[in-house]
Scaffold this active site. Structure first.
Site, PDB file in Angstrom:
ATOM      1  N   GLU A 266       0.809  -1.219   0.000  1.00 15.21           N
ATOM      2  CA  GLU A 266       0.000   0.000   0.000  1.00 15.21           C
ATOM      3  C   GLU A 266       0.845   1.273   0.000  1.00 15.21           C
ATOM      4  O   GLU A 266       0.775   2.093   0.906  1.00 15.21           O
ATOM      5  CB  GLU A 266      -0.970  -0.034   1.187  1.00 15.21           C
ATOM      6  CG  GLU A 266      -1.986  -1.150   1.033  1.00 15.21           C
ATOM      7  CD  GLU A 266      -2.956  -1.280   2.186  1.00 15.21           C
ATOM      8  OE1 GLU A 266      -4.144  -1.554   1.945  1.00 15.21           O
ATOM      9  OE2 GLU A 266      -2.523  -1.124   3.345  1.00 15.21           O
TER      10      GLU A 266
ATOM     11  N   GLU B 280      -4.535 -10.279   0.244  1.00 16.21           N
ATOM     12  CA  GLU B 280      -5.375 -10.089   1.429  1.00 16.21           C
ATOM     13  C   GLU B 280      -6.822 -10.324   1.015  1.00 16.21           C
ATOM     14  O   GLU B 280      -7.274  -9.811  -0.008  1.00 16.21           O
ATOM     15  CB  GLU B 280      -5.247  -8.678   2.008  1.00 16.21           C
ATOM     16  CG  GLU B 280      -3.884  -8.339   2.568  1.00 16.21           C
ATOM     17  CD  GLU B 280      -3.787  -6.914   3.107  1.00 16.21           C
ATOM     18  OE1 GLU B 280      -4.854  -6.328   3.437  1.00 16.21           O
ATOM     19  OE2 GLU B 280      -2.673  -6.378   3.179  1.00 16.21           O
TER      20      GLU B 280
END
Length: 1021
Positions: free
Chosen positions: A442, A510
């Site tokens: 991220e 994820e």
């Protein structure tokens, strides 16, 4: 410029990164491979002196000098985070930086920890190069030895080593000082979803190594194109070139020598082909023992042990292959975490994690979002676990600035980015468990990630490069996505796009956000993985709840989370998102995941003859490692069982087989019959004992007999007042409030059994996965504010029963939509109550919510009736999108155990497909509820409002009655706290419903719950 803000300075005097290894004086000691037997080793963990100041500039004068007075300093544990030891401020956030974003600058108020301790060295260090190793320090730090500044380092989750040989006293105590900065320019790269915790949190070690020994070595243990022979490539670098030579020995698991080779003077690389090697995989973690012996002439300088696993990783079109197979990751994301010690974890704790993962069929770990302690990789090699090793890099806070790639696309930050990845690869490169290097998490995308990929490929072309932020897959080898939706109301879901269009292998790095009660949809994802070769699995977020162990004034343990320490801004309980609770209790979701990813899929072909089909979900292992144990139950009674050794069934193959059970008995009227299959290890393994169950199956047998027809009889008396109705039989009384239309109580043999009868409800306490829709539920539809308006209350008496009918309007505050409900009670002379509730959607239907939490009734039962027996799915809670691990059978529990004690209180404990349930006290008095068509039920000592209002388990106060929920339908769980919301097929909607069940007060000394379930009262409904 302050050095802790100088992003162009990666370190001062830090040694070049290299593989993490130990060096020993003899082969015998090398094979033991414990620090005690190395050339020289001193662990510097323990109590240090500590002082926390508000900024580096406030450090006391000459604090680094050996004669600095430490009398005013406190004691602190190393390794440890200073916040969990009472210093500084605890703070949790998933996203935000805790200061203005102005890279590389950090706050002037920069909490700074000064650590001091003394140490002595013994004769084992004589003639050795002395290296001071810090395995993890957050965020940046300086080091002094005996008043001399040794160096500076940053990169919190990377090892840092310094050569201190010339500064160490041989005969007297040495003074070690470390100054740690909470914030540094490196913090901009360390914005992971976790508690902000500072200090020396991993081991501190003093190593004594031979000057003439190896500085580094690299092992590549590959396979040839036929996946038959092993290709071993070794390369070496020395600390000093003095004409050393090397002897290489390689032994297999049995100790047999498969390679012994002298490497001549000056040769720094070596290649050998080993015929017919055993392959390393997560299912078959075959390791060879490599010993590297360094000689100077005839003198043995050192011996280095290294475990070696031969395996091949390669891309092949839209899949990646391990040893020629497009494997499936069945993984979890894992942080280093301990509820008492923060980010401090021991080797033993890591080993517990991996053993538990193996026992739950997990085969892969993503080290989110930084390199883990070096212990993890050794254990993953040994136990068998695929690893995505992730760089200590996340810049999540930039996402909200409108310039997410602020520094990721700034070439001036290239050194900071590349250095972190290089240090990870160099340390971990020799571990076969690592399949991919991940560039971080991220942090948008940009030129620095392109450079990282180039360097990673140059350093290690044998592994793949992963980075989820590379949305166009410009650099990464894998198309990786997060929380990818399976269906969407307004656009084509990404999973469908991936299946149809992606040209690269896909993983979900994820998914399945395991926050509180959930996640749902795990089987739906896994079915897709199995159906499409290019979908190569994923990693659940995440392994561990990050709760902070705390105690009330009365000593009750509970766990705090974000916002509980005055930390603002905070993502609150978003850190409570693991499949393992803080006390290491597996959550129900972990059992669900174990079932969904189990290695054997069982299909019933003909249960009358015992024919079943077994499909192996292994990628490599043969199913002959299992025994099949089958058992047949008549309700709760075992009536037949047996064990069969599974034959040879290769990975991914299927066979049909017949279980040798017999169904030629006379079935008992009304009984239910179940087949349970358990696949158990034939032999003890490293992670589980012989007989441990890794897969299972459950079927209801096709044996149907009519129940015992019972026609209730007995005389009834009815008394009515202005506001009440009382129905009395031989040993019971049932009372109604005629104004509210409510069954007030059922008294049997003088004991109150029901303390409030069934009342319609659409509400359940929000679960963590409802977090994105709580405002809609509460502030738009006011679902937690229910109203019941009684339209009519009528009753009539027949020969053997009294029928009560209540018409109601049920809705919520300010809602124009509502249910028209009809409650019907048929009270038999025997005391049985036949209950029916019909609900018809009415009013302005188009204004109703798309989804309702539940459709059912709630009741209050005598608190003494705390023993629970039921026939339904169990033994743990289950929901429409999370029921694979819920097997049909008869279960015994307690009200206490039927409730799942999540860190954040919420709705829990639902059991689906329930045919009957009973609540019984210690004298046998009880309440029985039954419906052969099945219903959902849950029970606890808490009302939904109690669960809704409580923030922690310690906030819950038990009611002096048992709450019983009997539901027509309960909404699914989803993963909408982060990911897919409830799939359409699993939702509870504003729909017509009819809920019926029998309520009977009983005494187990007269008739048991199982026997009651055999009675047939259907003719009376």
């Amino acid at each position: 410029m302050k050095i802790w803000e100088n992003y162009q300075v990666d370190h001062i005097n830090r040694l070049e990164p290299h593989a993490h290894f130990s060096t020993f004086p003899t082969k015998e000691k090398a094979l033991i491979n414990e620090n005690k037997y190395t050339h020289a080793f001193k662990n510097l963990n323990g109590l240090w002196k500590f002082l926390l100041v508000d900024a580096p500039e406030y450090s006391p004068s000459k604090f680094y000098e050996p004669d600095f007075d430490t009398g005013e300093m406190a004691d602190i544990k190393v390794p440890g985070n200073w916040q969990v030891q009472g210093y500084g401020k605890m703070h949790y956030s998933d996203l935000w930086y805790n200061f203005p974003i102005n890279p590389p600058y950090v706050p002037t108020e920069n909490p700074t920890g000064i650590y001091k301790r003394q140490f002595m060295i013994d004769d084992s260090f004589e003639g050795k190069k002395m290296i001071l190793r810090f395995c993890g320090v957050d965020s940046a730090f300086h080091v002094w030895i005996n008043g001399h500044e040794i160096g500076y380092s940053k990169g919190a989750r990377n090892e840092a080593e310094f050569d201190i040989t010339e500064f160490v006293h041989k005969e007297s105590a040495n003074d070690l000082t470390v100054r740690v900065y909470q914030w540094s320019d490196g913090t901009y790269l360390e914005d992971q979803d976790m508690w902000w915790l500072s200090g020396i949190f991993r081991d501190v070690e003093l190593l004594g190594v031979p000057f003439e020994g190896l500085n580094d070595f690299k092992v590549i243990a590959d396979l040839d194109d036929e996946y038959k022979n092993g290709l071993l490539d070794l390369s070496f670098t020395f600390r000093q070139e003095k004409g050393q030579h090397i002897e290489v020995e390689l032994r297999d698991r049995s100790g047999k020598m498969v390679l012994s080779q002298q490497i001549t003077d000056g040769q720094t690389s070596f290649h050998a082909e080993i015929p017919n090697v055993a392959h390393w995989t997560a299912e078959t973690p075959e390791l060879y023992q490599l010993l590297i012996s360094v000689y100077e002439g005839e003198k043995l300088i050192e011996v280095i042990p290294q475990k070696v696993g031969f395996r091949n990783i390669r891309l092949a079109g839209d899949v990646f292959l391990v040893n020629g197979i497009a494997i499936k990751f069945k993984g979890v994301n894992r942080h280093d975490y301990n509820p008492r010690n923060g980010r401090v974890v021991s080797k033993e704790e890591i080993e517990q994690d991996i053993i538990l993962m193996k026992q739950f069929n997990i085969n892969a770990i993503r080290t989110s979002h930084y390199p883990a302690s070096s212990y993890l990789y050794e254990l993953c090699d040994e136990y068998g676990m695929y690893v995505i090793d992730e760089t200590d890099l996340e810049c999540h806070g930039f996402e909200l600035t409108g310039k997410y790639d602020w520094i990721s696309n700034d070439p001036k930050w290239e050194t900071a980015y590349v250095s972190r990845m290089v240090r990870m690869i160099e340390r971990d490169k020799n571990h076969p468990s690592i399949l991919m290097w991940s560039l971080g998490n991220e942090s948008a995308f940009g030129t620095n990630f392109v450079k990282m990929t180039e360097v990673a490929k140059e350093m290690d072309p044998t592994r793949l490069v992963h980075y989820e932020g590379d949305f166009e897959v410009e650099a990464a080898d894998i198309y990786s996505t997060m929380y990818t939706w399976l269906e969407h109301p307004t656009k084509k879901p990404l999973m469908k796009t991936v299946i149809e269009e992606s040209k690269k292998p896909h993983i979900l790095c994820e998914y399945g956000h395991a926050m509180g009660n959930g996640p749902g949809n795990l089987k739906d994802y896994q079915d897709l993985f199995y159906a499409h070769e290019k979908l190569q699995g994923g990693f659940i977020w995440e392994w561990f709840d990050h709760g902070i162990e705390s105690y009330t004034e009365t000593g009750e343990k509970y766990y705090r989370y974000g916002g509980d320490f005055g930390d603002d801004p905070s993502n609150k309980d978003f850190c409570i998102d693991g499949m393992l609770m803080p006390d290491r209790t597996p959550s129900p979701s972990l059992y669900e995941y174990k079932k969904v990813i189990e290695p054997i899929q069982t299909t019933a072909i003909d249960l009358k003859t015992g024919e079943i089909e077994l499909l192996s979900r292994f990628d490599f292992q043969n199913l002959q490692i299992f025994d099949l144990y089958y058992s047949i139950f008549e309700d709760e009674t075992l009536i037949e069982d047996g064990t069969i050794a599974l034959p040879s069934i290769p990975a991914r193959e299927k066979i049909k087989m017949t279980l040798p059970y017999h169904l030629d008995f006379i079935p008992k009227p009304g009984a239910s019959y179940f087949l349970h299959i358990s696949y158990q290890l034939k032999a003890t393994t490293t992670y589980a004992p012989k007989g441990y169950e890794l897969a299972s199956a459950n079927f209801e047998l096709p044996i149907k007999t009519a129940g015992i027809e019972v026609i209730p009889s007995g005389s009834l008396q009815v008394e009515q007042s202005e506001t009440s109705l009382s129905v009395t039989g031989a040993n019971f009384t049932i009372a109604f409030d005629t104004v509210r239309g409510t069954l007030l109580e059922l008294i049997r043999n003088g004991q109150k059994i029901i303390e409030r009868g069934p009342k319609f409800t659409m509400w359940r306490a929000p679960i963590s996965n409802d977090m994105e829709i709580i405002d809609e539920m509460k502030k738009e539809h006011f679902l937690h504010l229910e109203h019941e308006i009684v339209s009519s209350f009528e009753w009539k008496k027949t020969d053997h029963s009294v029928q009560v009918s209540v018409q109601t309007i049920n809705s919520t505050t300010n809602s124009a939509w509502h249910y028209k409900c009809t409650y019907t009670y048929t009270i038999c002379g025997s005391g049985d109550i036949l209950f029916n509730l019909e609900g018809i959607p009415s009013g302005k239907i188009d204004t109703a919510p798309d989804m309702l939490p539940r459709l059912g009734v709630t009741m209050h039962v005598n608190k003494e009736m705390n023993q629970v027996k039921y026939l339904g799915r169990g033994p743990r809670e289950n929901y429409a999108d999370s029921k694979e691990a819920g097997y049909l059978g008869v279960y015994n529990s307690t009200v206490e155990d039927m409730f799942t004690n999540y860190v954040v209180p919420q709705a829990s404990g639902n059991r689906m497909d329930t045919r009957w349930a009973a609540w019984i006290d210690d004298r046998g008095q009880g309440l029985f509820a039954a419906n052969n068509d099945g219903f959902n039920f849950s029970t606890s000592y808490y009302e939904e409002c109690d669960l809704d209002n409580a923030k922690h388990t310690c906030d819950l106060a038990k009611r002096d009655y048992v709450v019983v929920n009997l539901d027509y339908k309960q909404n699914a769980l989803g993963s909408y706290s982060c990911g897919q919301w409830q799939l359409e097929k699993y939702r509870t909607t504003f729909e017509k419903f009819n809920l019926s069940f029998r309520l009977t007060g009983f005494n187990a000394k007269e008739v048991g719950a199982v026997a009651l379930s055999h009675e047939d009262l259907t003719s009376l409904f």
